[in-house]
Design a protein around this motif. Structure first.
Motif, PDB file in Angstrom:
ATOM      1  N   ASP B   2       0.839  -1.099  -0.084  1.00  7.71           N
ATOM      2  CA  ASP B   2      -0.259  -0.243  -0.071  1.00  7.71           C
ATOM      3  C   ASP B   2       1.014   0.934  -0.568  1.00  7.71           C
ATOM      4  OD1 ASP B   2      -2.479  -1.365   2.130  1.00  7.71           O
ATOM      5  OD2 ASP B   2      -2.087  -1.547   0.153  1.00  7.71           O
ATOM      6  N   GLN B   3       0.311   2.913  -0.334  1.00  6.07           N
ATOM      7  CA  GLN B   3       1.418   3.155  -1.054  1.00  6.07           C
ATOM      8  C   GLN B   3       0.618   4.804  -0.463  1.00  6.07           C
ATOM      9  OE1 GLN B   3       3.181   4.406  -5.108  1.00  6.07           O
ATOM     10  NE2 GLN B   3       1.660   3.396  -5.412  1.00  6.07           N
ATOM     11  N   VAL B   4      -0.767   4.065   0.642  1.00  6.80           N
ATOM     12  CA  VAL B   4      -1.528   5.699   0.805  1.00  6.80           C
ATOM     13  C   VAL B   4      -1.791   4.661   2.477  1.00  6.80           C
ATOM     14  CG1 VAL B   4      -2.888   6.994   0.862  1.00  6.80           C
ATOM     15  CG2 VAL B   4      -1.418   6.344  -1.136  1.00  6.80           C
ATOM     16  N   GLU B   5      -1.430   5.121   3.364  1.00 10.75           N
ATOM     17  CA  GLU B   5      -1.937   4.694   4.689  1.00 10.75           C
ATOM     18  C   GLU B   5      -2.766   6.079   5.410  1.00 10.75           C
ATOM     19  OE1 GLU B   5       2.182   2.129   5.208  1.00 10.75           O
ATOM     20  OE2 GLU B   5       1.914   4.529   6.615  1.00 10.75           O
ATOM     21  N   GLN B   6      -4.281   5.370   5.679  1.00 11.90           N
ATOM     22  CA  GLN B   6      -5.111   6.531   6.169  1.00 11.90           C
ATOM     23  C   GLN B   6      -5.404   6.567   6.736  1.00 11.90           C
ATOM     24  OE1 GLN B   6      -8.450   7.154   3.280  1.00 11.90           O
ATOM     25  NE2 GLN B   6      -9.432   8.577   4.761  1.00 11.90           N
ATOM     26  N   THR B  28       6.744   9.861  -2.470  1.00  9.05           N
ATOM     27  CA  THR B  28       6.242  10.955  -3.119  1.00  9.05           C
ATOM     28  C   THR B  28       6.025  11.012  -4.077  1.00  9.05           C
ATOM     29  OG1 THR B  28       8.953  12.077  -2.316  1.00  9.05           O
ATOM     30  CG2 THR B  28       7.842  13.389  -3.730  1.00  9.05           C
ATOM     31  N   MET B  29       4.208  12.100  -3.248  1.00  6.76           N
ATOM     32  CA  MET B  29       3.352  11.722  -3.868  1.00  6.76           C
ATOM     33  C   MET B  29       3.187  13.267  -5.332  1.00  6.76           C
ATOM     34  SD  MET B  29       2.143   9.145  -4.249  1.00  6.76           S
ATOM     35  CE  MET B  29       1.876   7.698  -3.528  1.00  6.76           C
ATOM     36  N   ARG B  30       2.537  13.564  -6.184  1.00 15.46           N
ATOM     37  CA  ARG B  30       2.656  14.535  -6.667  1.00 15.46           C
ATOM     38  C   ARG B  30       1.883  15.743  -6.389  1.00 15.46           C
ATOM     39  NH1 ARG B  30       0.600  17.568 -11.275  1.00 15.46           N
ATOM     40  NH2 ARG B  30      -1.169  16.131 -11.869  1.00 15.46           N
ATOM     41  N   GLU B  67       8.546  17.448   1.736  1.00  8.05           N
ATOM     42  CA  GLU B  67       8.749  16.292   1.042  1.00  8.05           C
ATOM     43  C   GLU B  67       7.833  15.352   0.579  1.00  8.05           C
ATOM     44  OE1 GLU B  67      11.354  15.512   4.965  1.00  8.05           O
ATOM     45  OE2 GLU B  67      10.589  13.837   4.008  1.00  8.05           O
ATOM     46  N   ARG B  68       6.141  16.358   0.547  1.00  4.09           N
ATOM     47  CA  ARG B  68       5.463  15.785  -0.108  1.00  4.09           C
ATOM     48  C   ARG B  68       5.182  14.153  -0.100  1.00  4.09           C
ATOM     49  NH1 ARG B  68       5.322  20.063  -3.669  1.00  4.09           N
ATOM     50  NH2 ARG B  68       3.039  18.461  -4.852  1.00  4.09           N
ATOM     51  N   ARG B  69       5.108  13.685   1.564  1.00  2.00           N
ATOM     52  CA  ARG B  69       4.670  11.904   1.785  1.00  2.00           C
ATOM     53  C   ARG B  69       3.433  12.259   3.125  1.00  2.00           C
ATOM     54  NH1 ARG B  69      10.356   8.245   1.980  1.00  2.00           N
ATOM     55  NH2 ARG B  69       8.448   7.087   2.374  1.00  2.00           N
ATOM     56  N   TYR B  70       2.644  13.467   3.470  1.00  2.00           N
ATOM     57  CA  TYR B  70       1.390  13.368   4.218  1.00  2.00           C
ATOM     58  C   TYR B  70       0.492  14.457   3.784  1.00  2.00           C
ATOM     59  CZ  TYR B  70       2.988  16.704   7.169  1.00  2.00           C
ATOM     60  OH  TYR B  70       3.606  18.115   7.728  1.00  2.00           O
ATOM     61  N   SER B  71      -0.856  14.416   3.899  1.00  2.00           N
ATOM     62  CA  SER B  71      -1.812  15.469   3.711  1.00  2.00           C
ATOM     63  C   SER B  71      -3.048  15.016   4.813  1.00  2.00           C
ATOM     64  CB  SER B  71      -2.949  14.958   2.570  1.00  2.00           C
ATOM     65  OG  SER B  71      -3.552  16.066   2.333  1.00  2.00           O
ATOM     66  N   THR B  72      -3.536  16.060   5.581  1.00  2.00           N
ATOM     67  CA  THR B  72      -4.659  16.383   6.386  1.00  2.00           C
ATOM     68  C   THR B  72      -5.665  17.139   5.992  1.00  2.00           C
ATOM     69  OG1 THR B  72      -3.618  18.703   7.104  1.00  2.00           O
ATOM     70  CG2 THR B  72      -2.430  15.947   8.183  1.00  2.00           C
ATOM     71  N   GLY B  93       2.508  10.272  -9.742  1.00  2.00           N
ATOM     72  CA  GLY B  93       2.790  11.584 -11.675  1.00  2.00           C
ATOM     73  C   GLY B  93       4.496  10.360 -12.065  1.00  2.00           C
ATOM     74  N   GLY B  94       5.140  11.263 -12.760  1.00  2.00           N
ATOM     75  CA  GLY B  94       5.916  10.659 -14.075  1.00  2.00           C
ATOM     76  C   GLY B  94       6.123   9.689 -14.740  1.00  2.00           C
ATOM     77  N   GLY B  95       4.467   9.693 -15.013  1.00 11.54           N
ATOM     78  CA  GLY B  95       4.176   8.677 -15.897  1.00 11.54           C
ATOM     79  C   GLY B  95       2.631   9.482 -16.649  1.00 11.54           C
TER      80      GLY B  95
END
Lengths: 111, 112
Positions: B2-6, B28-30, B67-72, B93-95
């Motif tokens: 899993d890339q996203v842990e909520q 890191t997420m875009r 670091e683009r590695r969390y959001s609230t 991103g990146g693709g």
């Protein structure tokens, strides 16, 4: 504003049956997506398409086919429905690299 | 994996209280998008962020710009109509395309 419509809203199938779900959007978005959501879980990407006639596999493409007939429509086919399968299939669209908008979903039940 | 842990996966609030939901990303997420899913299953987009913060009424979302590695997602003065399941989804991103990875959702129940 625009809208995404999905047909049918409810789909009941038999084991082994081939089932097709349809999605239309009038946002003029380039990219369209099909996701599957199982009860109480997040969404998983099945297929997406970045332009007409393009098709890209997601994480869950096995057991499904998809077709981007034109820019505004994207179809998903369950190639062989599994007994007791229950899930919601959600279609979405976006401009390349931007916010995704979702349709209301098709609820699948396989008897 | 899993890339996203909520977190949390479920939350109960009384009307008028404040709370926050969080998503951590394993890479890191875009961009990040927050949704609310209502009882009929409709997924409504609340915020789309490529950086910084956005606010809409009693809701405010932030995306870690370093670091683009969390959001609230902050909910202020919770109301009964805020009940539902909240999902965050992030794009690496990146693709090609804009592939979103979804968290497993946070079920919010607001009571009187």
């Amino acid at each position: 504003g625009g809208i995404i419509t999905q047909t049918p809203k409810f789909l009941i199938g038999q084991e082994g049956q081939k089932l097709t779900l349809k999605c239309q959007q009038n946002f003029n978005h380039d990219t369209m997506y099909w996701y599957r959501q199982d009860s109480g879980k997040g969404l998983r990407l099945i297929y997406y398409s970045i332009t007409e006639n393009d098709l890209q596999k997601g994480d869950l493409s096995e057991g499904y086919d998809a077709s981007r007939e034109k820019k505004s429509s994207f179809s998903l086919t369950v190639t062989s429905a599994q007994k007791n399968e229950m899930a919601v299939f959600l279609c979405a669209s976006s401009m390349q690299g931007w916010e995704q908008y979702f349709g209301p979903g098709t609820r699948l039940t396989v008897l | 994996g899993d890339q996203v842990e909520q977190s949390p996966s479920a939350l109960s609030l009384h009307e008028g209280t404040d709370s926050a939901l969080r998503c951590n990303f394993t890479t890191t997420m875009r961009s990040v998008q927050w949704f609310r899913q209502n009882s009929r299953g409709s997924l409504i987009s609340l915020f789309y962020l490529a950086s910084g913060t956005k606010e809409n009424g009693r809701l405010k979302s932030a995306f870690d710009s370093k670091e683009r590695r969390y959001s609230t997602l902050h909910i202020r003065d919770a109301q009964l109509e805020d009940s539902g399941t909240y999902f965050c989804a992030a794009e690496k991103g990146g693709g090609t395309g804009s592939k979103l990875s979804f968290g497993k959702g946070a079920k919010l129940t607001v009571s009187p």
